[in-house]
Design a protein around this motif. Structure first.
Motif, PDB file in Angstrom:
ATOM      1  N   LEU A  42       0.818  -1.211   0.000  1.00  0.00           N
ATOM      2  CA  LEU A  42       0.000   0.000   0.000  1.00  0.00           C
ATOM      3  C   LEU A  42       0.854   1.264   0.000  1.00  0.00           C
ATOM      4  CD1 LEU A  42      -2.659  -1.120   2.623  1.00  0.00           C
ATOM      5  CD2 LEU A  42      -3.116  -0.663   0.229  1.00  0.00           C
ATOM      6  N   PHE A  43       2.081   1.168   0.497  1.00  0.00           N
ATOM      7  CA  PHE A  43       2.945   2.347   0.565  1.00  0.00           C
ATOM      8  C   PHE A  43       3.647   2.645  -0.758  1.00  0.00           C
ATOM      9  CE2 PHE A  43       3.697   1.225   5.311  1.00  0.00           C
ATOM     10  CZ  PHE A  43       2.456   1.735   5.623  1.00  0.00           C
ATOM     11  N   VAL A  44       3.698   1.658  -1.655  1.00  0.00           N
ATOM     12  CA  VAL A  44       4.460   1.832  -2.904  1.00  0.00           C
ATOM     13  C   VAL A  44       3.889   2.946  -3.779  1.00  0.00           C
ATOM     14  CG1 VAL A  44       5.202   0.722  -5.047  1.00  0.00           C
ATOM     15  CG2 VAL A  44       5.359  -0.510  -2.874  1.00  0.00           C
ATOM     16  N   PRO A  45       2.594   2.951  -4.118  1.00  0.00           N
ATOM     17  CA  PRO A  45       2.085   4.055  -4.950  1.00  0.00           C
ATOM     18  C   PRO A  45       2.184   5.411  -4.257  1.00  0.00           C
ATOM     19  CG  PRO A  45       0.275   2.670  -4.173  1.00  0.00           C
ATOM     20  CD  PRO A  45       1.543   1.941  -3.856  1.00  0.00           C
ATOM     21  N   LEU A  46       2.104   5.435  -2.926  1.00  0.00           N
ATOM     22  CA  LEU A  46       2.261   6.700  -2.203  1.00  0.00           C
ATOM     23  C   LEU A  46       3.681   7.234  -2.364  1.00  0.00           C
ATOM     24  CD1 LEU A  46       0.450   5.857   1.171  1.00  0.00           C
ATOM     25  CD2 LEU A  46      -0.493   6.986  -0.840  1.00  0.00           C
ATOM     26  N   THR A  47       4.657   6.356  -2.212  1.00  0.00           N
ATOM     27  CA  THR A  47       6.047   6.760  -2.352  1.00  0.00           C
ATOM     28  C   THR A  47       6.361   7.142  -3.788  1.00  0.00           C
ATOM     29  OG1 THR A  47       6.539   5.138  -0.612  1.00  0.00           O
ATOM     30  CG2 THR A  47       8.404   6.116  -1.746  1.00  0.00           C
ATOM     31  N   MET A  48       5.800   6.405  -4.744  1.00  0.00           N
ATOM     32  CA  MET A  48       5.980   6.760  -6.161  1.00  0.00           C
ATOM     33  C   MET A  48       5.440   8.158  -6.442  1.00  0.00           C
ATOM     34  SD  MET A  48       4.946   3.204  -8.094  1.00  0.00           S
ATOM     35  CE  MET A  48       5.005   4.000  -9.721  1.00  0.00           C
ATOM     36  N   THR A  49       4.281   8.450  -5.891  1.00  0.00           N
ATOM     37  CA  THR A  49       3.675   9.772  -6.088  1.00  0.00           C
ATOM     38  C   THR A  49       4.551  10.867  -5.496  1.00  0.00           C
ATOM     39  OG1 THR A  49       1.453   8.797  -5.996  1.00  0.00           O
ATOM     40  CG2 THR A  49       1.624  11.164  -5.633  1.00  0.00           C
ATOM     41  N   ALA A  50       5.083  10.619  -4.303  1.00  0.00           N
ATOM     42  CA  ALA A  50       5.942  11.613  -3.654  1.00  0.00           C
ATOM     43  C   ALA A  50       7.189  11.885  -4.483  1.00  0.00           C
ATOM     44  CB  ALA A  50       6.333  11.127  -2.258  1.00  0.00           C
ATOM     45  N   ILE A  51       7.820  10.825  -4.975  1.00  0.00           N
ATOM     46  CA  ILE A  51       9.045  10.982  -5.772  1.00  0.00           C
ATOM     47  C   ILE A  51       8.750  11.680  -7.093  1.00  0.00           C
ATOM     48  CG2 ILE A  51      10.846   9.708  -7.011  1.00  0.00           C
ATOM     49  CD1 ILE A  51      10.601   7.543  -4.805  1.00  0.00           C
ATOM     50  N   LEU A  52       7.704  11.228  -7.792  1.00  0.00           N
ATOM     51  CA  LEU A  52       7.387  11.798  -9.104  1.00  0.00           C
ATOM     52  C   LEU A  52       6.983  13.260  -8.993  1.00  0.00           C
ATOM     53  CD1 LEU A  52       7.000  11.352 -12.132  1.00  0.00           C
ATOM     54  CD2 LEU A  52       4.668  10.570 -11.649  1.00  0.00           C
ATOM     55  N   ASN A  53       6.190  13.614  -8.004  1.00  0.00           N
ATOM     56  CA  ASN A  53       5.764  15.004  -7.849  1.00  0.00           C
ATOM     57  C   ASN A  53       6.938  15.913  -7.521  1.00  0.00           C
ATOM     58  OD1 ASN A  53       2.552  15.723  -7.647  1.00  0.00           O
ATOM     59  ND2 ASN A  53       2.942  13.544  -7.327  1.00  0.00           N
ATOM     60  N   ASN A  83       1.238  17.801   0.053  1.00  0.00           N
ATOM     61  CA  ASN A  83       0.507  16.716   0.705  1.00  0.00           C
ATOM     62  C   ASN A  83       1.412  15.545   1.074  1.00  0.00           C
ATOM     63  OD1 ASN A  83      -2.630  16.972   0.829  1.00  0.00           O
ATOM     64  ND2 ASN A  83      -2.071  17.948  -1.086  1.00  0.00           N
ATOM     65  N   CYS A  84       2.551  15.432   0.406  1.00  0.00           N
ATOM     66  CA  CYS A  84       3.452  14.305   0.637  1.00  0.00           C
ATOM     67  C   CYS A  84       4.540  14.605   1.669  1.00  0.00           C
ATOM     68  CB  CYS A  84       4.110  13.881  -0.682  1.00  0.00           C
ATOM     69  SG  CYS A  84       2.985  13.083  -1.847  1.00  0.00           S
ATOM     70  N   LEU A  85       4.468  15.730   2.355  1.00  0.00           N
ATOM     71  CA  LEU A  85       5.506  16.081   3.321  1.00  0.00           C
ATOM     72  C   LEU A  85       5.753  14.985   4.372  1.00  0.00           C
ATOM     73  CD1 LEU A  85       4.883  19.905   3.945  1.00  0.00           C
ATOM     74  CD2 LEU A  85       6.683  18.818   2.590  1.00  0.00           C
ATOM     75  N   PRO A  86       4.697  14.334   4.921  1.00  0.00           N
ATOM     76  CA  PRO A  86       4.965  13.248   5.882  1.00  0.00           C
ATOM     77  C   PRO A  86       5.727  12.083   5.259  1.00  0.00           C
ATOM     78  CG  PRO A  86       2.686  13.990   6.051  1.00  0.00           C
ATOM     79  CD  PRO A  86       3.249  14.616   4.818  1.00  0.00           C
ATOM     80  N   ILE A  87       5.533  11.865   3.959  1.00  0.00           N
ATOM     81  CA  ILE A  87       6.233  10.769   3.280  1.00  0.00           C
ATOM     82  C   ILE A  87       7.706  11.116   3.097  1.00  0.00           C
ATOM     83  CG2 ILE A  87       6.305   9.337   1.202  1.00  0.00           C
ATOM     84  CD1 ILE A  87       3.316   9.848   0.874  1.00  0.00           C
ATOM     85  N   TYR A  88       7.986  12.368   2.699  1.00  0.00           N
ATOM     86  CA  TYR A  88       9.387  12.788   2.569  1.00  0.00           C
ATOM     87  C   TYR A  88      10.106  12.685   3.916  1.00  0.00           C
ATOM     88  CZ  TYR A  88       7.740  14.816  -1.834  1.00  0.00           C
ATOM     89  OH  TYR A  88       7.185  15.005  -3.070  1.00  0.00           O
ATOM     90  N   GLU A  89       9.416  13.087   4.959  1.00  0.00           N
ATOM     91  CA  GLU A  89      10.008  13.009   6.298  1.00  0.00           C
ATOM     92  C   GLU A  89      10.337  11.562   6.658  1.00  0.00           C
ATOM     93  OE1 GLU A  89       8.922  14.233  10.928  1.00  0.00           O
ATOM     94  OE2 GLU A  89       7.360  14.179   9.396  1.00  0.00           O
ATOM     95  N   ALA A  90       9.393  10.645   6.350  1.00  0.00           N
ATOM     96  CA  ALA A  90       9.603   9.236   6.667  1.00  0.00           C
ATOM     97  C   ALA A  90      10.665   8.603   5.786  1.00  0.00           C
ATOM     98  CB  ALA A  90       8.286   8.470   6.521  1.00  0.00           C
ATOM     99  N   MET A  91      10.871   9.141   4.582  1.00  0.00           N
ATOM    100  CA  MET A  91      11.872   8.606   3.660  1.00  0.00           C
ATOM    101  C   MET A  91      13.284   9.040   4.019  1.00  0.00           C
ATOM    102  SD  MET A  91       9.956   9.210  -0.010  1.00  0.00           S
ATOM    103  CE  MET A  91      11.467   8.975  -0.931  1.00  0.00           C
ATOM    104  N   VAL A  92      13.451  10.299   4.408  1.00  0.00           N
ATOM    105  CA  VAL A  92      14.785  10.900   4.498  1.00  0.00           C
ATOM    106  C   VAL A  92      15.192  11.268   5.924  1.00  0.00           C
ATOM    107  CG1 VAL A  92      16.241  12.776   3.659  1.00  0.00           C
ATOM    108  CG2 VAL A  92      14.481  11.808   2.165  1.00  0.00           C
ATOM    109  N   LEU A  93      14.315  11.868   6.687  1.00  0.00           N
ATOM    110  CA  LEU A  93      14.701  12.504   7.943  1.00  0.00           C
ATOM    111  C   LEU A  93      14.597  11.605   9.167  1.00  0.00           C
ATOM    112  CD1 LEU A  93      12.990  15.988   7.398  1.00  0.00           C
ATOM    113  CD2 LEU A  93      15.351  15.308   6.874  1.00  0.00           C
ATOM    114  N   ARG A  94      13.843  10.527   9.088  1.00  0.00           N
ATOM    115  CA  ARG A  94      13.596   9.728  10.286  1.00  0.00           C
ATOM    116  C   ARG A  94      14.460   8.477  10.329  1.00  0.00           C
ATOM    117  NH1 ARG A  94       7.203   9.026  10.484  1.00  0.00           N
ATOM    118  NH2 ARG A  94       7.819   7.565  12.132  1.00  0.00           N
ATOM    119  N   SER A  95      14.762   8.034  11.550  1.00  0.00           N
ATOM    120  CA  SER A  95      15.539   6.813  11.744  1.00  0.00           C
ATOM    121  C   SER A  95      14.873   5.873  12.750  1.00  0.00           C
ATOM    122  CB  SER A  95      16.958   7.162  12.230  1.00  0.00           C
ATOM    123  OG  SER A  95      16.896   7.911  13.444  1.00  0.00           O
TER     124      SER A  95
END
Length: 450
Positions: free
Chosen positions: A362-373, A406-418
């Motif tokens: 379920l997270f794959v299309p969300l992450t794809m959208t974040a990257i593409l946008n 709208n994808c700011l939480p996804i970017y945060e989860a991809m890059v900034l969080r550990s």
């Protein structure tokens, strides 16, 4: 089963249904329900009284939009002006008679003591009562009977609550929505994104099962209830279809922008004003409806963001799963939503931080959208200055920027969080690879078209 067991023990004329994670919050609630159910003007056709599903423990901004204000408050108020609101599975007082056919008809159960008019004249703990309850509690009891089709709760959909209320209303029963100032019942909410999306996916599959069955609201519903009530139920039944326009707007304008193709009117074109009006008007109307239901701006923003997230994940996967099931292809099946609160998850939720954690398709299309946008927005801004074509690509740049926001939480989860709740690296890599393929394929298609 519970309906049959309660019939043998008390056979009370009023039946309360509650989810296992909900509790009473107002001792006056039964009296409120009885005011409707005992009204002689409503009594002959009143099947149930529905209270809104309200939750406790929501964080300040309700980041997962679990309130569902439209589903549980706004839409029921509107449907109350027609034939009555839908049944949402909990917080509902039923007239037991409603489970045995329409107001003017009656389906006789195989045992007289299961009927709505049977009088229980033995103590609830007596041997006879306990033996009768045990006999009708079997999972295979309804085989060869009308239970699940003509009597009791209706089977045939993962959303048995929606389906049961819909079928009862088609039989001629009516309902009332009661929304007191003090919540009648309170329940728990899922606090991880995976649980939230899986819950909505399950609903999407179940609703499509109703949408395309022989009792479809578009055909059978409109014929039985009338145009407006039928369309109101169809609005829910075809929920998952939103995946199509949401996915188109999440990917197509961005791909076109990367390839410097304009697909919207220029800013100087009079048609541009129509797009502005539709976009701004839709969101303003949505905001007004949300705030009229005592919502805040922050929660409205979470609600519209989660609508887009659900469209790209829950609705998309639910729609796909339904199609595969229709073709006889095995799917994952039924998943129960977890309401167990992990200490770390609870802390992150209270802080308003998205919880990803487990790798999920379920997270794959969300992450794809974040990257593409993000790529499209960057390329669009650079191209606007280099090629001086902001006029032609303004709408696409705006949509990409809106997607990034709208994808700011996804970017945060991809890059900034550990922490454990970050987006799994595997999901990011797979999504990046798929975006690359998508860009290559779109470039090849564009080349062939010319």
């Amino acid at each position: 089963m519970k309906l049959r067991v309660s019939a043998t023990m008390t056979n009370a004329p009023i039946v309360l249904t509650l989810d296992c994670d909900m509790f009473s919050n107002d001792p006056q609630t039964p009296l409120r329900a009885l005011c409707y159910l005992s009204d002689p003007k409503l009594g002959p056709t009143l099947g149930w009284v529905q209270f809104p599903q309200i939750f406790h423990g929501l964080n300040k901004n309700d980041i997962y939009a679990c309130e569902f204000k439209r589903l549980f408050i706004t839409n029921p108020i509107g449907m109350n002006g027609l034939l009555g609101t839908s049944y949402v599975g909990t917080g509902c007082f039923f007239n037991r008679r409603a489970f045995f056919g329409g107001p003017s008809s009656f389906v006789k159960p195989e045992l007289a003591q299961l009927g709505p008019d049977h009088i229980v004249d033995e103590p609830i703990g007596s041997q006879g009562i306990l033996e009768a309850a045990h006999a009708v509690a079997g999972c295979d009891y309804e085989e060869g009977t009308k239970w699940g089709s003509k009597v009791g709760f209706k089977y045939g959909s993962l959303v048995e609550d929606y389906y049961t209320g819909y079928r009862l209303m088609c039989e001629g029963w009516r309902s009332k929505f009661c929304h007191p100032e003090r919540p009648a019942f309170l329940g728990d909410i899922p606090i991880s994104l995976s649980d939230v999306l899986n819950q909505t996916k399950r609903w999407s599959v179940g609703l499509l099962e109703v949408a395309f069955c022989k009792y479809s609201p578009i055909t059978f519903g409109i014929q039985s209830m009338g145009l407006l009530p039928g369309l109101a139920y169809a609005h829910y039944a075809f929920w998952a279809i939103w995946a199509i326009p949401i996915c188109i707007y999440a990917f197509l304008p961005q791909l076109a922008l990367l390839h410097k193709v304009s697909i919207f009117p220029k800013v100087s074109d009079p048609w541009f004003l129509l797009y502005v009006f539709l976009f701004v008007g839709a969101y303003v109307q949505d905001y007004i409806e949300f705030t009229l239901a005592q919502g805040t701006f922050e929660r409205w923003w979470s609600d519209q963001r989660m609508w887009l997230i659900r469209g790209l994940s829950s609705y998309l996967f639910g729609f796909t799963e339904y199609i595969l099931k229709s073709w006889g292809i095995s799917t994952q099946g039924f998943n129960v939503t977890s309401k167990v609160v992990d200490d770390e998850q609870g802390k992150k939720y209270d802080q308003g931080v998205f919880e990803f954690g487990v790798p999920s398709p379920l997270f794959v299309p969300l992450t794809m959208t974040a990257i593409l946008n993000f790529w499209a927005l960057t390329a669009g801004i650079v191209g606007a200055f280099v090629d001086a074509n902001l006029d032609g690509h303004f709408v696409q740049i705006l949509l990409s920027g809106f997607g990034v926001l709208n994808c700011l939480p996804i970017y945060e989860a991809m890059v900034l969080r550990s922490d454990k709740g970050k987006l799994p690296t595997k999901t990011t890599l797979i999504s990046t690879f798929l975006v690359g393929i998508l860009c290559s394929v779109s470039a090849a298609v564009l080349k062939l078209s010319y």
